[in-house]
Design a protein around this motif. Sequence first.
Motif, PDB file in Angstrom:
ATOM      1  N   PRO A 301     -21.369  31.602  41.158  1.00 28.77           N
ATOM      2  CA  PRO A 301     -19.973  31.888  40.765  1.00 28.77           C
ATOM      3  C   PRO A 301     -19.856  32.904  39.645  1.00 28.77           C
ATOM      4  N   VAL A 302     -20.759  32.868  38.665  1.00 28.80           N
ATOM      5  CA  VAL A 302     -20.691  33.827  37.563  1.00 28.80           C
ATOM      6  C   VAL A 302     -21.008  35.227  38.071  1.00 28.80           C
ATOM      7  N   ARG A 303     -22.014  35.335  38.927  1.00 32.74           N
ATOM      8  CA  ARG A 303     -22.358  36.642  39.519  1.00 32.74           C
ATOM      9  C   ARG A 303     -21.168  37.205  40.304  1.00 32.74           C
ATOM     10  N   THR A 304     -20.544  36.347  41.099  1.00 32.33           N
ATOM     11  CA  THR A 304     -19.372  36.763  41.875  1.00 32.33           C
ATOM     12  C   THR A 304     -18.256  37.255  40.965  1.00 32.33           C
ATOM     13  N   ALA A 305     -18.039  36.568  39.853  1.00 36.76           N
ATOM     14  CA  ALA A 305     -16.991  36.963  38.918  1.00 36.76           C
ATOM     15  C   ALA A 305     -17.303  38.311  38.265  1.00 36.76           C
ATOM     16  N   ILE A 306     -18.571  38.559  37.948  1.00 37.47           N
ATOM     17  CA  ILE A 306     -18.950  39.851  37.353  1.00 37.47           C
ATOM     18  C   ILE A 306     -18.618  40.995  38.309  1.00 37.47           C
ATOM     19  N   PHE A 307     -18.989  40.845  39.571  1.00 33.32           N
ATOM     20  CA  PHE A 307     -18.705  41.907  40.540  1.00 33.32           C
ATOM     21  C   PHE A 307     -17.202  42.081  40.758  1.00 33.32           C
ATOM     22  N   ARG A 308     -16.452  40.984  40.716  1.00 31.12           N
ATOM     23  CA  ARG A 308     -15.016  41.055  40.982  1.00 31.12           C
ATOM     24  C   ARG A 308     -14.236  41.649  39.812  1.00 31.12           C
ATOM     25  N   LEU A 309     -14.697  41.387  38.593  1.00 29.74           N
ATOM     26  CA  LEU A 309     -13.906  41.730  37.413  1.00 29.74           C
ATOM     27  C   LEU A 309     -14.331  43.027  36.726  1.00 29.74           C
ATOM     28  N   THR A 310     -15.497  43.556  37.083  1.00 32.20           N
ATOM     29  CA  THR A 310     -15.975  44.765  36.416  1.00 32.20           C
ATOM     30  C   THR A 310     -16.265  45.858  37.443  1.00 32.20           C
ATOM     31  N   THR A 311     -16.709  46.999  36.943  1.00 33.21           N
ATOM     32  CA  THR A 311     -16.994  48.149  37.815  1.00 33.21           C
ATOM     33  C   THR A 311     -18.470  48.284  38.156  1.00 33.21           C
ATOM     34  N   THR A 312     -19.283  47.321  37.767  1.00 33.53           N
ATOM     35  CA  THR A 312     -20.721  47.453  37.987  1.00 33.53           C
ATOM     36  C   THR A 312     -21.084  47.405  39.463  1.00 33.53           C
ATOM     37  N   LEU A 313     -22.163  48.113  39.806  1.00 30.80           N
ATOM     38  CA  LEU A 313     -22.684  48.106  41.177  1.00 30.80           C
ATOM     39  C   LEU A 313     -23.912  47.213  41.315  1.00 30.80           C
ATOM     40  N   GLY A 314     -24.370  46.633  40.201  1.00 30.67           N
ATOM     41  CA  GLY A 314     -25.557  45.783  40.269  1.00 30.67           C
ATOM     42  C   GLY A 314     -25.647  44.883  39.051  1.00 30.67           C
ATOM     43  N   VAL A 315     -26.343  43.773  39.230  1.00 28.02           N
ATOM     44  CA  VAL A 315     -26.531  42.796  38.149  1.00 28.02           C
ATOM     45  C   VAL A 315     -28.013  42.477  38.041  1.00 28.02           C
ATOM     46  N   ARG A 316     -28.572  42.641  36.845  1.00 24.32           N
ATOM     47  CA  ARG A 316     -29.958  42.224  36.602  1.00 24.32           C
ATOM     48  C   ARG A 316     -29.976  40.735  36.272  1.00 24.32           C
ATOM     49  N   GLU A 317     -31.048  40.072  36.684  1.00 22.99           N
ATOM     50  CA  GLU A 317     -31.135  38.637  36.432  1.00 22.99           C
ATOM     51  C   GLU A 317     -32.563  38.262  36.054  1.00 22.99           C
ATOM     52  N   ARG A 318     -32.664  37.296  35.153  1.00 26.94           N
ATOM     53  CA  ARG A 318     -33.976  36.734  34.856  1.00 26.94           C
ATOM     54  C   ARG A 318     -33.814  35.274  34.426  1.00 26.94           C
ATOM     55  N   ALA A 319     -34.815  34.494  34.785  1.00 28.53           N
ATOM     56  CA  ALA A 319     -34.794  33.074  34.441  1.00 28.53           C
ATOM     57  C   ALA A 319     -35.173  32.895  32.978  1.00 28.53           C
ATOM     58  N   VAL A 320     -34.442  32.048  32.296  1.00 24.95           N
ATOM     59  CA  VAL A 320     -34.738  31.723  30.899  1.00 24.95           C
ATOM     60  C   VAL A 320     -34.655  30.208  30.735  1.00 24.95           C
ATOM     61  N   ARG A 321     -35.231  29.724  29.657  1.00 19.64           N
ATOM     62  CA  ARG A 321     -35.147  28.291  29.354  1.00 19.64           C
ATOM     63  C   ARG A 321     -34.433  28.139  28.024  1.00 19.64           C
ATOM     64  N   LYS A 322     -33.416  27.306  28.005  1.00 22.99           N
ATOM     65  CA  LYS A 322     -32.625  27.099  26.798  1.00 22.99           C
ATOM     66  C   LYS A 322     -32.834  25.677  26.290  1.00 22.99           C
ATOM     67  N   THR A 323     -33.194  25.566  25.037  1.00 24.95           N
ATOM     68  CA  THR A 323     -33.298  24.253  24.411  1.00 24.95           C
ATOM     69  C   THR A 323     -31.984  23.960  23.702  1.00 24.95           C
ATOM     70  N   ALA A 324     -31.290  22.929  24.130  1.00 22.37           N
ATOM     71  CA  ALA A 324     -29.972  22.613  23.591  1.00 22.37           C
ATOM     72  C   ALA A 324     -30.004  21.280  22.844  1.00 22.37           C
ATOM     73  N   LEU A 325     -29.356  21.253  21.710  1.00 22.28           N
ATOM     74  CA  LEU A 325     -29.207  19.992  20.997  1.00 22.28           C
ATOM     75  C   LEU A 325     -28.244  19.093  21.760  1.00 22.28           C
ATOM     76  N   GLU A 326     -28.490  17.789  21.707  1.00 29.49           N
ATOM     77  CA  GLU A 326     -27.474  16.860  22.171  1.00 29.49           C
ATOM     78  C   GLU A 326     -26.280  17.005  21.252  1.00 29.49           C
ATOM     79  N   ARG A 327     -25.083  16.753  21.800  1.00 29.67           N
ATOM     80  CA  ARG A 327     -23.910  17.000  20.974  1.00 29.67           C
ATOM     81  C   ARG A 327     -22.768  16.063  21.308  1.00 29.67           C
ATOM     82  N   GLY A 328     -21.828  15.995  20.385  1.00 28.44           N
ATOM     83  CA  GLY A 328     -20.641  15.182  20.561  1.00 28.44           C
ATOM     84  C   GLY A 328     -19.629  15.557  19.504  1.00 28.44           C
TER      85      GLY A 328
END
Length: 404
Positions: A301-328
């Motif tokens: 969905p995010v990729r689709t939104a980028i193509f729909r909302l901007t003028t770009t002809l391509g999107v680069r992608e790479r896998a990352v790992r995010k360490t997130a704190l628990e939160r409330g």
Amino acid sequence: MRQAWIDASAGIAGDMLLAALLDAGADLEAVRAAVAAVIPDEVRLTPHQVTRAGLRATHVRVESTDHHPHRTWAEIRDLIDRATLPERVRADALAVFERLARAEARVHGVSVEDVHFHEVGAWDSIADVVGVCAALHDLGVRELSAGPVAVGSGRVRTAHGELPVPVPAVAELAAGRRILAGGEGELATPTGMALVTALARECPELPPMRLEATGVGAGGRDVPGRPNVVRVLLGTGRQQMEESILLEANIDDLDPRVWPSVLAALLEAGAADAWLVPILMKKGRPAHTLCALAATSRADPVRTAIFRLTTTLGVRERAVRKTALERGWAHVDVLGARLPIKVGYREGVIVQATPEFEDAARLAVQEDLPVRAVLDAALAAARTARLAPGEPVPSHLEDTCSPH
């Protein structure tokens, strides 16, 4: 983070998943409004209680109110683009239909733009897809996962003649996912498989969560000895290490006044964060790198939104790992008002405690004070309430994505 896990061990269809989400608490009128925004006055959604193999479930009757033409993917995309929908619902629905169209195109050997949704039925598949996306949005689900999908066995009659199960479109959509037969007949439809593979990451076992609700959606048949249902387990929780996708695009020809709305739309489409980096491109042209971080299941969905909302002809992608704190969230009294404090913690100890800026800014306007003064007062009140780094996590902390 509110999350949901799909139990598709008895199969999956679009109307079954929609029924399960309604059974879990999604607002029926919000779903109907979203579907009507795309195809006004074309379908009627009617949920009712049924039993499947002796168990209670919700079944959604999706009925046509008029004669409908067979639509192409291009026509459906245009309907969704023009509809008044929350950006995340629009992005999700487009991602699902694009995935379905690509699978059908490969199976039938035609271009994606020429795919006709005659076999899955354009009007009812629109109701299922848009309805499911709207239900997920209404429930506030930020992370969707699914277990192995039962696809069935044997043969089934279609508009193209008798085909083996899983039918070719389902097999194409299921590539890379864990599937099982699970029983006789066609247990997974192309629409149901497209929803699962476009929106949900694969998670064979139920992920850790604080369970809030269970929804049970029924298929049209009552099969003796095997409940013909899809279950959705809804709860809150957060894994510390998250698999994410970083999407990037260099853009030098977008009106800069548009950027704030683009970033806001990407967040609404499911990005965990979105930002711009100023860069200098070839021939000395000033430009921006658009960056969006999303959970793996939200990348489409995010990729689709980028193509729909901007003028770009391509999107680069790479896998990352995010360490997130628990939160409330916790609340403190400041100048006679209750302000939310976002608390990040790890292993039972507070690491961060930050006042919610927008609430502090509203209170500052109300009291005719500098925002900084209100933020300082909120931090002081938080420290008095032992909401500070190094303190133990209080038992009254609210496990929710929203302070309200």
